[in-house]
Design a protein around this motif. Structure first.
Motif, PDB file in Angstrom:
ATOM      1  N   GLY A  55       2.750   7.861   0.074  1.00 44.73           N
ATOM      2  CA  GLY A  55       2.272   6.779  -0.773  1.00 44.73           C
ATOM      3  C   GLY A  55       0.865   7.005  -1.271  1.00 44.73           C
ATOM      4  N   GLN A  59      -0.033   7.741  -5.288  1.00 51.28           N
ATOM      5  CA  GLN A  59      -0.914   6.846  -6.026  1.00 51.28           C
ATOM      6  C   GLN A  59      -2.134   7.585  -6.550  1.00 51.28           C
ATOM      7  OE1 GLN A  59      -0.083   3.812  -6.934  1.00 51.28           O
ATOM      8  NE2 GLN A  59      -1.926   3.801  -8.210  1.00 51.28           N
ATOM      9  N   ASN A  63      -3.394   7.585 -10.403  1.00 48.07           N
ATOM     10  CA  ASN A  63      -4.755   7.233 -10.813  1.00 48.07           C
ATOM     11  C   ASN A  63      -5.420   8.355 -11.607  1.00 48.07           C
ATOM     12  OD1 ASN A  63      -4.293   4.888  -9.424  1.00 48.07           O
ATOM     13  ND2 ASN A  63      -5.823   5.242  -7.831  1.00 48.07           N
ATOM     14  N   SER A  78      -5.742   0.181  -4.550  1.00 50.78           N
ATOM     15  CA  SER A  78      -4.562   0.903  -5.026  1.00 50.78           C
ATOM     16  C   SER A  78      -4.098   1.958  -4.026  1.00 50.78           C
ATOM     17  CB  SER A  78      -4.853   1.541  -6.388  1.00 50.78           C
ATOM     18  OG  SER A  78      -5.883   2.517  -6.290  1.00 50.78           O
ATOM     19  N   ALA A  82      -0.731   1.358  -1.795  1.00 50.89           N
ATOM     20  CA  ALA A  82       0.413   2.259  -1.952  1.00 50.89           C
ATOM     21  C   ALA A  82       0.807   2.867  -0.616  1.00 50.89           C
ATOM     22  CB  ALA A  82       0.073   3.362  -2.954  1.00 50.89           C
ATOM     23  N   PHE A  85       2.463   0.177   1.518  1.00 49.89           N
ATOM     24  CA  PHE A  85       3.791  -0.172   0.999  1.00 49.89           C
ATOM     25  C   PHE A  85       4.820   0.875   1.396  1.00 49.89           C
ATOM     26  CE2 PHE A  85       6.977   0.346  -2.388  1.00 49.89           C
ATOM     27  CZ  PHE A  85       7.630  -0.866  -2.256  1.00 49.89           C
ATOM     28  N   PHE A  86       4.520   2.143   1.185  1.00 48.85           N
ATOM     29  CA  PHE A  86       5.455   3.204   1.559  1.00 48.85           C
ATOM     30  C   PHE A  86       5.695   3.210   3.065  1.00 48.85           C
ATOM     31  CE2 PHE A  86       5.049   4.603  -2.688  1.00 48.85           C
ATOM     32  CZ  PHE A  86       6.008   5.574  -2.924  1.00 48.85           C
ATOM     33  N   PHE A 128       2.165  -3.947  -1.377  1.00 47.21           N
ATOM     34  CA  PHE A 128       2.476  -3.919  -2.806  1.00 47.21           C
ATOM     35  C   PHE A 128       1.510  -4.802  -3.595  1.00 47.21           C
ATOM     36  CE2 PHE A 128       4.786  -5.419  -6.567  1.00 47.21           C
ATOM     37  CZ  PHE A 128       5.135  -4.203  -7.132  1.00 47.21           C
ATOM     38  N   LEU A 131      -1.750  -2.997  -3.947  1.00 46.70           N
ATOM     39  CA  LEU A 131      -1.605  -1.981  -4.988  1.00 46.70           C
ATOM     40  C   LEU A 131      -1.659  -2.616  -6.374  1.00 46.70           C
ATOM     41  CD1 LEU A 131      -0.783   0.756  -6.223  1.00 46.70           C
ATOM     42  CD2 LEU A 131       1.598   0.200  -5.636  1.00 46.70           C
TER      43      LEU A 131
END
Length: 536
Positions: A55, A59, A63, A78, A82, A85-86, A128, A131
């Motif tokens: 993740g 990301q 970016n 961010s 990320a 979230f992953f 999330f 992010l």
């Protein structure tokens, strides 16, 4: 630089998935393995770490690839968002697999895994949201709603851009994603009951196709004389010779309410014909509530399409919502950003939350407060689903922007919602009576009871179909001659088709034996071996 991060992220993600698939498959197939040992636990930790790394790297690739000029805070939000979230989303699916594919599971680990199943989605959602806040001011609005491949090659499209050629909308993707989740949850219930996965594989495909067909038919009938949302007026299209407009799904036009009812009916018919060893009431209890989760996910298609929203309000009214969501629901866009601080009420989100709550109320709260030992009957879940969703839509419909009301008078969905509530109440009474006689007096032949139910549906749907068809014909009769003829022909076909179905149902009903059903006649030769789940 971004290519390096992209490669590293994809390698980490692939490595994590590979480790899980290889090791967990062996664990699931080993009947002697009752618990996650130290070695497997270490592998799961390594896999989770790889999710986190993937993740972060992916990301970073985004970016750097888009060359966003981000502040330090946006970078942190961010990247960490990320990664989290992953990490938590991947770990959730690991827990999901452990719950739904391991039969004899250590009770202590089973309980811990259940806690993870409920907790991890919230952590994934938090990641999330982090992010999203990190990149919200660097996205282009309205967000991409799909892509097309045509004469100009590959092209990303949004809700406000035109396209030609093959088009794949995120709406279709999220609908299929919701349907897949519903299938996995229902398959798990069948696994616990019958000790075998795959019993409803064919049912899933057939019910999905039946649902799509029903959703399209209900949309065409509801908008036969006009669609305030700017869609096709099918009466005009038919009068102009464009008969194929009825079948052009790619131009939009599906109704959730028509699709759900059609999917349920097709599924019940399939189970009763092809899976006779399955208790039909158990099947609807296991499958129907999951439709609420599928609908909650599918509603995000409206988010990407920037449609079916409510009134205009100030963005400050919904300041608690993520920035990217409020920007996507803005009333206008210029150069990829909202043109003012005004947005539409996100009805898709409100309905989605209501559907998720409904799923847990029906599958968890009601069985807890009203167990079968206290009178709740098998099959009641389909009644609760219809009543819950009907009430939700009755409340939501008046909140819709008038541009998205269906039918000539804008009341089509309201009357559909009322029909849902009435049908749900009727089914609740039916299943309660069946349950009462089953417990107190011995159940009369189950197939005979449901044959009567099917005949009732055939007559009811024939009457409803004819009423709406003739109503459409009357409304467009003076101006659209061919559409008037089409409506009348459709009504006649509905009467003939339902009459034929009623005739054969009546013949079958007369051949069925009366009296209590013999439990030994449930086609044991077809029934899979039931394996007791020790973890339950």
């Amino acid at each position: 630089m971004y290519i390096l991060f992209l490669i590293l992220g994809l390698l980490a993600l692939a490595g994590s998935v590979y480790l899980l698939v290889k090791r967990l498959r062996a664990f699931f197939q080993d009947r002697k393995a009752k618990a996650v040992d130290k070695k497997l636990l270490q592998l799961l930790v390594v896999s989770a770490g790889l999710y986190l790394v993937s993740g972060i790297f992916l990301q970073l690739a985004v970016n750097f690839g888009f060359d966003w000029q981000m502040s330090a805070g946006e970078w942190a939000l961010s990247i960490l968002g990320a990664g989290f979230f992953f990490l938590f989303f991947g770990s959730f699916w690991t827990s999901f697999l452990l719950k739904h594919y391991k039969v004899d599971f250590d009770p202590k680990q089973y309980k811990i895994n259940n806690i993870c199943l409920y907790v991890l989605p919230f952590f994934a959602l938090a990641g999330f949201l982090m992010l999203g806040e990190g990149v919200a001011y660097h996205l282009t609005y309205p967000l991409v709603s799909g892509f097309c491949i045509g004469n100009g090659g590959f092209k990303w499209v949004t809700a406000t851009s035109g396209y030609s050629g093959f088009h794949l909308a995120w709406y279709a993707v999220v609908i299929l994603g919701g349907a897949f989740l519903a299938y996995k949850l229902a398959d798990s219930e069948f696994y616990k009951e019958y000790g075998k996965h795959g019993i409803i594989d064919s049912l899933f495909v057939i019910a999905l196709l039946g649902g799509i067909l029903g959703a399209r038919i209900w949309y065409v009938v509801g908008n036969f004389t006009g669609d305030n949302a700017g869609g096709m007026n099918f009466a005009k299209e038919i009068s102009n010779g464009n008969w194929m407009s009825i079948f052009q799904l790619w131009n939009g036009g599906l109704t959730i309410m028509g699709g759900a009812v059609a999917g349920i009916i097709v599924g019940m018919l399939y189970i009763s014909k092809k899976r006779k060893y399955v208790d039909l009431r158990f099947a609807v209890d296991a499958c129907v509530p999951t439709i609420l989760l599928a609908q909650a996910i599918g509603r995000w298609g409206n988010f990407f399409n920037h449609e079916v929203y409510g009134a205009q309000v100030s963005m400050s009214t919904f300041s608690f919502l993520p920035t990217w969501l409020r920007f996507q629901m803005a009333t206008g866009f210029s150069n990829g950003m909202p043109t003012s601080n005004q947005m539409y009420v996100p009805l898709f989100l409100i309905e989605g939350v209501a559907n998720i709550v409904g799923y847990f109320v029906i599958t968890r709260l009601i069985p807890l407060l009203w167990p079968e030992s206290k009178g709740r009957a098998k099959g009641d879940n389909v009644a609760f689903y219809l009543m819950w969703y009907g009430v939700v839509r009755v409340i939501m419909e008046p909140m819709r922007n008038v541009d998205f009301n269906m039918g000539g008078d804008g009341m089509w969905s309201v009357w559909n919602s009322v029909a849902y509530i009435v049908l749900g109440a009727f089914l609740l009474v039916v299943f309660q009576l069946v349950g009462h006689y089953e417990k107190k007096k011995g159940l009369p032949n189950q197939e005979k009871i449901f044959s009567v139910f099917y005949m009732f549906l055939e007559v009811a749907f024939s009457a409803i179909g004819v009423w709406f068809t003739v109503d459409g014909a009357i409304k467009c009769g003076g101006e659209y001659g061919p559409a008037f003829v089409f409506a009348l022909v459709l009504g006649i076909l509905l009467i003939i088709g339902n009459g034929v179905l009623f005739y054969f149902s009546l013949r079958r009903f007369r051949r069925l034996p009366s009296g209590p059903m013999n439990p030994e006649s449930k086609m044991e030769d077809e029934k899979p071996n039931v394996v007791e789940n020790k973890g339950e």
